[in-house]
Enzyme design. Structure first.
Site, PDB file in Angstrom:
ATOM      1  N   GLU A  95     -95.357  18.747  39.831  1.00 31.78           N
ATOM      2  CA  GLU A  95     -94.688  20.052  39.833  1.00 31.78           C
ATOM      3  C   GLU A  95     -95.603  21.246  40.119  1.00 31.78           C
ATOM      4  O   GLU A  95     -95.706  22.165  39.320  1.00 31.78           O
ATOM      5  CB  GLU A  95     -93.990  20.266  38.480  1.00 31.78           C
ATOM      6  CG  GLU A  95     -92.920  19.241  38.234  1.00 31.78           C
ATOM      7  CD  GLU A  95     -92.347  19.277  36.827  1.00 31.78           C
ATOM      8  OE1 GLU A  95     -91.121  19.125  36.699  1.00 31.78           O
ATOM      9  OE2 GLU A  95     -93.110  19.441  35.855  1.00 31.78           O
TER      10      GLU A  95
HETATM   11  C1  TNX Z   1     -90.714  16.911  33.712  1.00 37.07           C
HETATM   12  S1  TNX Z   1     -91.440  14.932  35.811  1.00 37.07           S
HETATM   13  C2  TNX Z   1     -92.060  17.006  33.533  1.00 37.07           C
HETATM   14  C3  TNX Z   1     -92.603  17.639  32.312  1.00 37.07           C
HETATM   15  C4  TNX Z   1     -91.519  18.117  31.397  1.00 37.07           C
HETATM   16  C5  TNX Z   1     -90.363  17.156  31.415  1.00 37.07           C
HETATM   17  C6  TNX Z   1     -89.270  17.534  30.479  1.00 37.07           C
HETATM   18  C7  TNX Z   1     -92.850  15.369  35.161  1.00 37.07           C
HETATM   19  C8  TNX Z   1     -93.971  14.561  35.536  1.00 37.07           C
HETATM   20  N1  TNX Z   1     -92.977  16.448  34.367  1.00 37.07           N
HETATM   21  O1  TNX Z   1     -93.493  18.666  32.618  1.00 37.07           O
HETATM   22  O2  TNX Z   1     -92.046  18.225  30.110  1.00 37.07           O
HETATM   23  O3  TNX Z   1     -89.841  17.071  32.705  1.00 37.07           O
HETATM   24  O4  TNX Z   1     -88.240  16.593  30.476  1.00 37.07           O
END
Ligand code: TNX
Length: 574
Positions: free
Chosen positions: A380
Site C-alpha cells: 500500500e
Molecule cells: C490491509 S493488505 C493492510 C493493513 C491493514 C489491514 C486492515 C495489507 C498488507 N495491509 O495495513 O491493517 O488491511 O484489515
C-alpha cells in the site's frame, strides 16, 4: 527506558473490555446455542447434553487439524494415573544426537507439565531406550525414529495408544511436539485447565493409531503489534493458541504508521519517539532485544518460527516522526498519528541516508532472528512512482539477502521477487489482484503464502453488525475462513508455488488479549486445518462438529472465543 502501557491505561483498557463483554452478552452474544440437530456420535443433540467427554474417551476423529489417517482401535483405553511416567527414548544416533536428546526431553517436560496441572499426578520424565523396565508402567513414550518413512517429514508423527501405553514416534523433535498436541486433543477438554480438576474426570485416551504429517510446510498467523502494542507475555499467550493447532510460523508486524515496536540501538529515536503511541492515542510500547529474544525462545520451544516484519517504504509515519530527514516526499502526518487510514506515508525511496537506515534495521533484526525469514512489507504505497518503489524493494531485499535471510514481501513486491530478491510472497489480494505479477514471480522461483483477505484476515468482522473489526475485505464467518483451497483459489499460480497459508490479525480495532481471542477463535482452527490436513479431509459439516467440542477446551484453558451460531456448540446447563 522501555515505554510501556502504563498500569493505569492497561486497567482502563481492561475495564473497557469488561464493559464491552457485558454489552455483548446483553446483546445476545455469548449465549450457548445448538443448531444443526444431532452431531456425529450423537453429540450436540439440542437438549441438555452432557459434554461428549463425560461419555467416554474422545476418539481420533475429533482432532483439529484433522490428521492424515486415524484408525480407531478395539482394545481398552489408556488411562493416565498417578503411576504414569513420560518416557523418552534414545535418539537415532545421527549427528547432533545430544542436542536432539535435549530437545526431545524439553518436549516431554512440556507435555508432562501440561498434564500435571489438571491431573495433579507427578508424571515424571524418564530417559531410557527400549521397552519399559520389567514391572514399570510403560506410560507415555516419546521416541525419535529416523527410520520412519521420508514423507513423515520434519513435523509428521505416529501416535498409537492401547491400554499399556501411548507412543509417539517422529523423525524430529518438532514431529514429537506436534504429536503431543494431538495427544492433548485425545484427552477430555478439562486437560486444558490451568488448575487441578477435581470433578472426577477420567484421563483416558481411546485406543487408536494415527499417522500424520502436514499438507503445507508454512502454516502461519500474524499479529499486528504496531497498531496496538501487546506485551511479551500477551504475545506468548497468542503463541499458546497457535501451538495447539500446529501453526508453525508467527509473523510479527512490528512497524506501521502508528508505532515502531522493536529497539534498534543504532537508531534510538525509533523507540524514543516512534514507539510512544498507538491507535487511539494510548502509550504504545516496544520490545527490547531481550524481550524479542524471549518471544523467539518461547516460540521455538513450541516449534514456531518468528517472522519479523519491518513495513517499508510505506506504512512508515513512525519512522518519519523519528527521523524527519527520511521524509523527502513530505508525506508525514503530525506525530503521534493515532488514526487508521493507510497508504499516505513513504520514506525517501532513494539516496544514501535511507539505505543506511534500512541497513541498520536489517542488521539488528537479522542478528536477533534465528529463523530464515525477514519480512520487508512493501504494501500500500500510494505516493511513489512504480520504478522508485521497485528499486527500493530491490535494494532492501539485497540487504536482507546479504544478512543471510530470505526476504518476504506482501504481493505488491512481486515485481522484485525471484532469485536473490523477495523469495516468499504473501498473497493477500489473491482474488485476482496483482495476479500477473505474482504468477510471473512464481515462474521465476518465488514461493507464495496464501493470505487472501476475504478468507484469512481475522480482523474482518464475522458479520456486518459485529462490534469489532473492519470490513473492507467483506465479512469473514467461520464457513468462509474454512471453505476454500489454498492450491486452487488463484488458478493462475503455477503448481507447487503455494507453500502454505497465513492468517493475519490486524489490530486497528483490537486493543486487548480478550479482543484478540474473540477474533482468533473459532476462525484460526479453520485456517490451521487448511494448512495442515489433506484436502480430502476438508468437510465443513464435520469440521463444525469438531469445532463445537473445542469450546469446552477453550473454556477450560481460560481462552475467550466467539460463539458463532454456525458452530453447533453443545448446550450446557447454566
Ligand atoms: C490491509 S493488505 C493492510 C493493513 C491493514 C489491514 C486492515 C495489507 C498488507 N495491509 O495495513 O491493517 O488491511 O484489515
Amino acid at each position: 527506558m522501555p515505554i510501556r502501557t502504563s498500569g493505569l491505561a492497561a486497567r482502563t483498557r481492561r475495564l473497557l473490555v469488561i464493559a464491552a463483554v457485558l454489552a455483548l452478552a446483553a446483546a445476545g452474544f455469548g449465549v450457548h446455542r445448538a443448531i444443526g440437530g444431532a452431531g456425529r456420535d450423537g453429540d450436540a443433540d439440542g437438549g441438555a447434553a452432557a459434554p461428549a467427554a463425560a461419555r467416554g474417551p474422545r476418539t481420533g476423529d475429533r482432532i483439529i487439524p484433522a490428521p492424515l489417517s486415524v484408525a480407531a482401535g478395539s482394545g481398552p483405553a489408556f488411562r493416565i494415573s498417578e503411576r504414569t511416567v513420560v518416557r523418552v527414548g534414545a535418539a537415532g544416533g545421527s549427528g547432533g544426537a545430544e542436542e536432539q536428546a535435549v530437545r526431545v526431553r524439553a518436549v516431554a517436560e512440556q507435555l508432562a507439565e501440561a498434564l500435571r496441572r489438571p491431573t495433579g499426578f507427578p508424571l515424571t520424565v524418564e530417559a531410557g531406550a527400549g521397552a519399559a523396565p520389567a514391572g514399570a508402567a510403560e506410560g507415555i513414550r516419546l521416541e525419535l525414529d529416523p527410520a520412519m518413512p521420508e514423507e513423515t517429514g520434519d513435523e509428521g508423527y505416529r501416535l498409537t495408544a492401547d491400554s499399556a501405553a501411548v507412543r509417539i514416534a517422529a523423525r524430529t523433535p518438532a514431529g514429537l511436539y506436534r504429536g503431543t498436541q494431538t495427544l492433548r486433543q485425545l484427552l477430555p477438554p478439562q486437560v486444558e485447565s490451568r488448575s487441578r480438576v477435581t470433578d472426577g474426570t477420567d484421563w483416558t485416551v481411546a485406543s487408536v493409531d494415527i499417522d500424520d504429517h502436514p499438507r503445507y510446510a508454512y502454516r502461519g498467523a500474524m499479529l499486528d503489534v504496531a497498531r496496538h502494542f501487546f506485551t511479551p507475555d500477551e504475545v506468548k499467550g497468542y503463541i499458546d493458541r497457535l501451538a495447539l493447532y500446529k501453526v508453525n510460523h508467527l509473523h510479527l508486524h512490528l512497524t506501521d504508521d502508528q508505532g515502531w515496536r522493536i529497539a534498534v540501538p543504532a537508531r534510538p529515536a525509533l523507540t524514543e519517539i516512534g514507539a510512544s503511541s498507538e491507535v487511539g492515542g494510548t502509550p504504545g510500547g516496544f520490545y527490547t532485544a531481550a524481550d524479542y529474544q524471549e518471544i523467539v525462545r518461547y516460540a521455538q520451544e513450541r516449534f514456531l518460527t518468528v517472522v519479523p516484519e519491518i513495513d517499508l517504504p510505506g506504512h512508515s509515519n513512525a519512522v518519519l516522526a523519528s527521523y524527519p530527514e527520511l521524509d523527502c516526499t513530505r508525506s508525514a502526518r503530525p506525530w503521534p498519528y493515532t488514526g487508521i487510514e493507510v497508504g499516505f506515508s513513504t520514506v525517501c525511496p532513494t539516496g544514501d541516508a535511507v539505505f543506511a537506515f534500512t541497513g541498520d534495521v536489517v542488521a539488528e533484526l537479522a542478528r536477533l532472528t534465528p529463523g530464515p525469514y525477514l519480512h520487508i512489507g512493501g504494501d500500500e504505497v500510494k505516493k511513489l512512482a512504480p520504478a522508485d518503489y521497485q528499486e527500493f524493494v530491490r535494494r532492501v531485499s539485497a540487504q536482507v539477502v546479504a544478512a543471510g535471510k530470505i526476504p518476504v514481501g506482501w504481493n505488491q513486491t512481486a515485481a522484485a521477487a525471484g532469485p536473490a530478491g523477495v523469495g516468499l510472497l504473501q498473497y493477500w489480494d489473491a482474488n485476482g489482484g496483482h495476479e500477473q505479477e505474482v504468477r510471473e514471480a512464481a515462474g521465476r522461483g518465488a514461493k507464495v503464502i496464501m493470505s487472501p483477505a476475504g478468507r484469512t484476515y481475522l480482523d474482518m468482522k464475522y458479520d456486518s453488525s459485529y462490534p469489532l473489526g473492519l470490513r473492507w475485505a467483506g465479512t469473514v464467518d467461520v464457513w468462509s475462513a474454512y471453505s476454500w483451497d489454498p492450491d486452487t483459489l488463484n488458478a493462475a499460480l503455477p503448481a507447487g508455488s503455494v507453500v502454505g497459508v497465513e492468517a493475519p490479525l490486524w489490530t486497528e480495532t483490537l486493543s486487548s488479549p480478550a479482543e484478540l481471542d474473540l477474533m482468533l477463535l473459532p476462525r484460526l482452527p479453520a485456517i490451521a486445518e487448511l494448512g495442515w490436513s489433506p484436502k480430502t479431509a476438508h468437510d465443513w459439516e464435520r469440521f463444525r462438529q469438531r469445532l463445537a467440542e473445542e469450546g469446552a477446551r477453550w473454556e477450560a484453558a481460560g481462552f475467550g472465543y466467539e460463539k458463532r451460531s454456525e458452530v453447533p456448540w453443545p448446550v450446557t446447563a447454566r
